[in-house]
Design an enzyme around this catalytic site. Structure first.
Site, mmCIF file in Angstrom:
data_model
loop_
_atom_site.group_PDB
_atom_site.id
_atom_site.type_symbol
_atom_site.label_atom_id
_atom_site.label_comp_id
_atom_site.label_asym_id
_atom_site.label_seq_id
_atom_site.Cartn_x
_atom_site.Cartn_y
_atom_site.Cartn_z
ATOM 1 N N ARG A 192 -10.268 -11.532 1.921
ATOM 2 C CA ARG A 192 -11.109 -12.588 1.345
ATOM 3 C C ARG A 192 -10.390 -13.931 1.313
ATOM 4 O O ARG A 192 -11.033 -14.986 1.391
ATOM 5 C CB ARG A 192 -11.586 -12.155 -0.048
ATOM 6 C CG ARG A 192 -10.497 -11.958 -1.049
ATOM 7 C CD ARG A 192 -10.953 -11.167 -2.278
ATOM 8 N NE ARG A 192 -11.059 -9.734 -2.016
ATOM 9 C CZ ARG A 192 -11.467 -8.837 -2.923
ATOM 10 N NH1 ARG A 192 -11.813 -9.221 -4.137
ATOM 11 N NH2 ARG A 192 -11.526 -7.563 -2.612
ATOM 12 N N LYS B 197 0.840 -1.188 0.000
ATOM 13 C CA LYS B 197 0.000 0.000 0.000
ATOM 14 C C LYS B 197 0.882 1.248 0.000
ATOM 15 O O LYS B 197 2.015 1.202 0.461
ATOM 16 C CB LYS B 197 -0.855 0.032 1.277
ATOM 17 C CG LYS B 197 -2.025 -0.919 1.296
ATOM 18 C CD LYS B 197 -2.830 -0.757 2.579
ATOM 19 C CE LYS B 197 -3.988 -1.733 2.652
ATOM 20 N NZ LYS B 197 -5.032 -1.519 1.650
#
Ligand code: BES
Ligand code: ZN
Ligand code: ZN
Length: 518
Positions: free
Chosen positions: A371, A297
């Site tokens: 996920r 990120k």
């Protein structure tokens, strides 16, 4: 970690005694506050004693300086009165008053009282005629207790800080019977458990990732489970057991960190349970820090990703609140706990992971890690625990923040009724959900050329494609719901009784849902 409120709460019907500050509520167009209710026998004597207070309020309202619009607040200082300060809160129109407005009003009063530096506060039981004494108490209690939250274990030099509110009293109408007062006392105990659960969730969300590691979550769950030897069982799977269970999603995401991953499994059985299968399994994303991994990120705001375990915090908090309250449904709580870091042992873009369900996942972005761990956790919950309802909470997508901001969380489910119950619970508790379609028409976006599914779904409908990914792993569960709390779990500015930082979003909603099931 101390999650107690450090505030004394009391219920009283003693109006005739000196008080530091008393909070009243007034409806638009009315001349006196609501929620009073004095006894006939004593009213006369009280009228004399409280005359300075009520005449001050009446005069003030008669001036019409104060519209009593919702959100307006004023402090009066009656002379020669039993109450030093009188806080008058506008409640708006009677027909429009709801529990959320009561919470927000209590939070406004708390902010005003804190600014004054008073240590004691008394709240009258203001509210609309349609709101029972219980509902009013719960809402005002929550608004006040949750607004009083502070995260300050790392701040020193508090010597010159203003005194905190240490005592909160609820000034009940005198006309309530002893039985009604007893019922309110019970309600208050329940509300205290729930508020402490919210404090717990906020605390672990706010703590840095150097403290809240996967191991910390494991030890916290274990320590709390010990408090319920009769009803709660605890299991945690480390690296070795995760391998035995083929939980390669959790192992892959956790692979880049020296802080080893874990899967926490808590089960609660009500004392009087007929069957033992959990009726509800709560699953929470426990990414203790999300750097993005190899798909790193940007550094700006990366610190916020210490909150990527807010789903885990919320489900654990709700689970133990439910255990403390002794809810009647069997319950489970499943938390995949990892740290998503880059490094020589980290998983990579392009990797293909065989998940516990046997389905293969093509990793195209290591930052879509939630996920991947939830795939294994949901498969475990659905296949091993076989709950009637399967619900996960996760700070899953930036797309959710883009779509709903910080005021609504997204809910997507395989059963409309379940989505509706959760949404209704959220309306009651002021944790609003908005349903998005869990429609297979979007499934094309997560189809992989070389694996069963890929972990990113393209530029559009990010909340939905993430949820569809998760749905792949619930084994066709027909009462499954996913709640994306990416925008609501951590606030960049205060929202009334929800302070800046970890909000504890979802805790009260889940407890409300669990209490009303069946
Ligand atoms: N933890 C983030 C989602 C998130 C973003 C939560 C902002 C709270 C605030 C999640 O793991 C993530 O990074 N998701 C990516 C997925 C993308 C790479 C498909 C995202 O949403 O950008
Ligand atoms: Zn991520
Ligand atoms: Zn994440």
């Amino acid at each position: 970690m101390d999650n107690s409120l450090k505030i004394q709460f009391a219920l009283t019907q003693k109006w005739i005694e000196p008080k530091d500050a008393v909070v009243f509520g007034v409806f638009q167009g009315e001349e006196i506050p609501c929620g009073l209710g004095f006894k006939k026998e004593t009213a006369e004597k009280e009228a004399v004693q409280l005359f300075p207070v009520f005449s001050k309020i009446k005069k003030y309202l008669a001036l019409k300086d104060f519209s009593a619009e919702f959100g307006k607040i004023a402090t009066l200082y009656p002379e020669d009165a039993l109450y030093k300060r009188v806080i008058v809160c506008g409640l708006g129109k009677k027909e429009e008053l709801d529990a959320e407005k009561l919470r927000q009003t209590a939070a406004l009063a708390v902010a005003a009282l804190e600014a004054m530096g008073t240590a004691r506060a008394s709240f009258t039981l203001f509210g609309a005629p349609s709101q029972s004494a219980q509902d009013r108490l719960t809402a005002i209690f929550e608004g006040a207790a949750l607004a009083l939250y502070k995260f300050d274990p790392y701040k020193k030099g508090k010597e010159d800080a203003p005194a905190r509110i240490s005592d909160v009293e609820f000034l009940l109408p005198e006309i309530l019977s002893p039985e009604q007062v007893d019922a309110l006392k019970k309600e208050e105990l329940r509300d205290l458990v729930v508020a402490e659960a919210v404090y717990f969730a906020r605390n672990i969300t706010n703590q840095p990732a150097s403290v809240v590691t996967p191991k910390f979550l494991v030890q916290t769950a274990q320590a709390l489970a010990k408090q319920f030897p009769e009803t709660v069982s605890f299991r945690a799977f480390g690296k070795k057991e995760l391998g035995d269970l083929n939980m390669n999603g959790i192992l892959a995401v956790g692979g880049g960190s020296n802080n080893e991953p874990a899967l926490i499994v808590l089960e609660y059985k009500p004392v009087s349970a007929q069957e033992s299968a959990p009726s509800v399994a709560l699953v929470g994303k426990g990414v203790c820090f999300d750097s993005g991994g190899i798909s790193l990120k940007p550094s700006e705001n990366m610190d916020e990703m210490k909150m990527d375990m807010a789903g885990a915090a919320a489900v654990m908090a709700a689970f133990f609140a439910a255990a403390r309250l002794g809810v009647s449904v069997p319950l489970a709580c499943v938390i995949p706990a990892v740290e998503n870091l880059p490094g020589s042992t980290a998983y990579r873009p392009g990797d293909i992971i065989k998940s516990a369900s046997g389905k293969t996942i093509e990793v195209l972005n290591t930052d879509a890690e939630g996920r991947v761990i939830l795939a294994d956790a949901l498969h475990f919950a659905a296949s091993q625990l076989k709950p009637a309802y399967l619900i996960d909470l996760a700070t899953l997508t930036g797309a959710c923040v883009a779509a709903l901001g910080s005021h609504y969380a997204a809910v997507l489910g395989t059963d409309d009724e379940l989505v509706r119950s959760l949404t209704e619970a959220g309306i009651k508790t002021g944790e609003k959900l908005w349903a998005l379609p869990l429609d297979d028409v979007y499934k094309k976006q997560i189809e992989s050329d070389i694996a069963d599914v890929k972990n990113i779904g393209g530029k559009t409908a990010g909340v939905i494609t993430a949820a569809l990914f998760l749905k792949e792993f619930v084994g066709g569960h027909n009462k499954y719901a996913h709640i994306d709390i990416a925008g609501t779990a951590m606030l960049s500015e205060k929202q009334g009784y929800k302070p800046k930082g970890g909000s504890g979003f979802g805790v009260r909603l889940l407890v409300e849902f669990l209490e009303n099931i069946r």
